[in-house]
Design an enzyme around this catalytic site. Structure first.
Site, PDB file in Angstrom:
ATOM      1  N   ASN A  62      66.653  32.774  51.695  1.00  0.00           N
ATOM      2  CA  ASN A  62      67.980  32.180  51.861  1.00  0.00           C
ATOM      3  C   ASN A  62      68.646  32.888  53.035  1.00  0.00           C
ATOM      4  O   ASN A  62      69.065  34.035  52.910  1.00  0.00           O
ATOM      5  CB  ASN A  62      68.788  32.375  50.564  1.00  0.00           C
ATOM      6  CG  ASN A  62      70.209  31.863  50.695  1.00  0.00           C
ATOM      7  OD1 ASN A  62      70.574  31.266  51.705  1.00  0.00           O
ATOM      8  ND2 ASN A  62      71.019  32.111  49.671  1.00  0.00           N
ATOM      9  N   GLU A  85      69.856  35.356  39.646  1.00  0.00           N
ATOM     10  CA  GLU A  85      70.367  36.304  40.638  1.00  0.00           C
ATOM     11  C   GLU A  85      71.575  37.044  40.062  1.00  0.00           C
ATOM     12  O   GLU A  85      72.700  36.525  40.138  1.00  0.00           O
ATOM     13  CB  GLU A  85      70.784  35.568  41.908  1.00  0.00           C
ATOM     14  CG  GLU A  85      69.663  34.830  42.605  1.00  0.00           C
ATOM     15  CD  GLU A  85      69.937  34.628  44.091  1.00  0.00           C
ATOM     16  OE1 GLU A  85      69.098  35.054  44.884  1.00  0.00           O
ATOM     17  OE2 GLU A  85      70.981  34.093  44.458  1.00  0.00           O
ATOM     18  N   LYS A 116      71.391  32.249  54.422  1.00  0.00           N
ATOM     19  CA  LYS A 116      72.861  32.248  54.311  1.00  0.00           C
ATOM     20  C   LYS A 116      73.491  31.854  55.662  1.00  0.00           C
ATOM     21  O   LYS A 116      72.886  31.098  56.413  1.00  0.00           O
ATOM     22  CB  LYS A 116      73.346  33.606  53.797  1.00  0.00           C
ATOM     23  CG  LYS A 116      72.627  33.999  52.487  1.00  0.00           C
ATOM     24  CD  LYS A 116      73.247  35.145  51.769  1.00  0.00           C
ATOM     25  CE  LYS A 116      72.460  35.437  50.486  1.00  0.00           C
ATOM     26  NZ  LYS A 116      73.003  36.515  49.689  1.00  0.00           N
ATOM     27  N   HIS A 159      74.504  28.846  44.012  1.00  0.00           N
ATOM     28  CA  HIS A 159      74.462  30.251  44.441  1.00  0.00           C
ATOM     29  C   HIS A 159      75.777  30.946  44.098  1.00  0.00           C
ATOM     30  O   HIS A 159      76.848  30.331  44.187  1.00  0.00           O
ATOM     31  CB  HIS A 159      74.184  30.335  45.945  1.00  0.00           C
ATOM     32  CG  HIS A 159      73.794  31.718  46.359  1.00  0.00           C
ATOM     33  ND1 HIS A 159      74.723  32.707  46.549  1.00  0.00           N
ATOM     34  CD2 HIS A 159      72.584  32.272  46.563  1.00  0.00           C
ATOM     35  CE1 HIS A 159      74.082  33.832  46.881  1.00  0.00           C
ATOM     36  NE2 HIS A 159      72.789  33.595  46.896  1.00  0.00           N
ATOM     37  N   GLY A 207      72.808  41.674  47.778  1.00  0.00           N
ATOM     38  CA  GLY A 207      73.283  42.316  49.003  1.00  0.00           C
ATOM     39  C   GLY A 207      73.797  43.731  48.799  1.00  0.00           C
ATOM     40  O   GLY A 207      74.440  44.292  49.679  1.00  0.00           O
ATOM     41  N   GLU A 230      77.552  32.892  45.671  1.00  0.00           N
ATOM     42  CA  GLU A 230      78.551  32.871  46.745  1.00  0.00           C
ATOM     43  C   GLU A 230      79.287  31.531  46.777  1.00  0.00           C
ATOM     44  O   GLU A 230      80.476  31.481  47.084  1.00  0.00           O
ATOM     45  CB  GLU A 230      77.865  33.182  48.093  1.00  0.00           C
ATOM     46  CG  GLU A 230      77.461  34.651  48.168  1.00  0.00           C
ATOM     47  CD  GLU A 230      76.200  34.944  48.953  1.00  0.00           C
ATOM     48  OE1 GLU A 230      75.751  34.092  49.739  1.00  0.00           O
ATOM     49  OE2 GLU A 230      75.638  36.047  48.761  1.00  0.00           O
ATOM     50  N   SER A 267      68.483  41.845  46.231  1.00  0.00           N
ATOM     51  CA  SER A 267      67.941  43.038  46.881  1.00  0.00           C
ATOM     52  C   SER A 267      66.430  43.203  46.712  1.00  0.00           C
ATOM     53  O   SER A 267      65.941  44.329  46.557  1.00  0.00           O
ATOM     54  CB  SER A 267      68.679  44.294  46.395  1.00  0.00           C
ATOM     55  OG  SER A 267      70.058  44.217  46.736  1.00  0.00           O
TER      56      SER A 267
HETATM   57  P1  13P Z   1      69.834  39.802  48.963  1.00  0.00           P
HETATM   58  O1  13P Z   1      68.311  39.713  48.948  1.00  0.00           O
HETATM   59  O2  13P Z   1      70.391  40.071  50.318  1.00  0.00           O
HETATM   60  O3  13P Z   1      70.345  40.721  47.906  1.00  0.00           O
HETATM   61  O4  13P Z   1      70.373  38.338  48.590  1.00  0.00           O
HETATM   62  C1  13P Z   1      69.878  37.687  47.486  1.00  0.00           C
HETATM   63  C2  13P Z   1      70.376  36.291  47.506  1.00  0.00           C
HETATM   64  O5  13P Z   1      71.572  36.060  47.343  1.00  0.00           O
HETATM   65  C3  13P Z   1      69.420  35.210  47.739  1.00  0.00           C
HETATM   66  O6  13P Z   1      69.991  33.966  47.472  1.00  0.00           O
END
Ligand code: 13P
Length: 250
Positions: free
Chosen positions: A9, A167, A11, A95, A173, A97, A213
């Site tokens: 992803n 997740e 983003k 997601h 992150g 976010e 992560s």
């Molecule tokens: P990270 O791997 O940066 O923690 O992000 C995970 C994520 O949100 C994938 O959709």
């Protein structure tokens, strides 16, 4: 048998030139026939060039979001039909976010999932608890609610097009990943919920990815767990060497 899947992803990262650079590196690093199904999800503006660049490779291109309506006066939005018209038939929905910054709740997500399924798209459905939910022991119930709201009304036949991505928000992150045991415990819970609410066959055939992560140095241990079928990768998917190392971690 369920698929092993590693999805990147990206983003809101990478303009067109940066995307082309990453794709070039990815194609150099990838083995021809990886054990896992590999997906990448660029931003809307980079979907078409990514689809073009990856033609002839096994890598699947996914969108990071879509609108629930087919067309109309929804300024700034993109529909399933538009995604399909540029070769994209997979979409990430739910997601954390999107839930946190764009107020996407269970009701909206149910509509989006239904629209994607009606358009014969594959959905990577994301969900997971906040740290406070885990600390107060509510994480199992919360995940159940998230699944129930958006997915448990789907017909059995839709499930072949659903990929789940657990997740935990506290691991996204942050560099803090769920331990392989924590991931396995939740994934087992999710599979039990599928068995109870949808059926045994769907429970054993649905891929459940872990996200939060995942890096080259922890992917192997996490992917080795029985109910973890791969990963949804954020930060590490922006580096071709790291991403391919994760792809090869089964
Ligand atoms: P990270 O791997 O940066 O923690 O992000 C995970 C994520 O949100 C994938 O959709």
């Amino acid at each position: 048998m369920r698929d092993k899947i590693v999805a990147g992803n990206w983003k809101m990262n990478n303009d067109l030139a940066e995307t082309e650079e990453l794709l070039g590196k990815l194609k150099l690093q990838m083995v021809k026939d990886p054990e896992a199904t590999v997906m990448v999800a660029p931003s809307f503006t980079n979907l078409y060039p990514t689809f073009q660049a990856l033609k002839g490779t096994p890598v699947i291109v996914a969108a990071q979001n879509m609108h629930e309506n087919d067309k109309g006066a929804y300024t700034g939005e993109v529909s399933a039909a538009m995604l399909k018209s540029v070769g994209v038939t997979t979409v990430i929905l739910g997601h954390s976010e999107r839930r946190a910054y764009f107020n996407e709740n269970g009701e909206i997500l149910a509509k989006k999932v239904n629209a994607a399924i009606d358009n014969e798209m594959t959905v990577i459905f994301c969900f997971g608890e906040e740290l406070e939910d885990r600390k107060s022991g509510k994480h199992f119930d919360l995940v159940e609610t998230q699944l129930r709201e958006a997915l448990f009304n789907l017909p059995q036949s839709a499930w072949k097009n659903i990929i789940l991505a657990y997740e935990p928000v506290w691991a996204i992150g942050t560099g803090e990943t769920a331990s392989p045991e924590q991931a396995q415990e939740m994934h087992k819970h999710i599979r039990n919920l599928l068995e109870k609410n949808v059926g045994k066959e769907v429970a054993s055939n649905t891929s459940i990815l872990y996200g939060g992560s995942v890096k080259p140095n922890n992917a192997k241990e996490i992917f080795a767990k029985e109910d973890v079928d791969g990963g949804l990768i954020g930060g590490a998917s922006l580096n071709a060497v790291d991403f391919v190392q994760i792809v090869n971690s089964f």
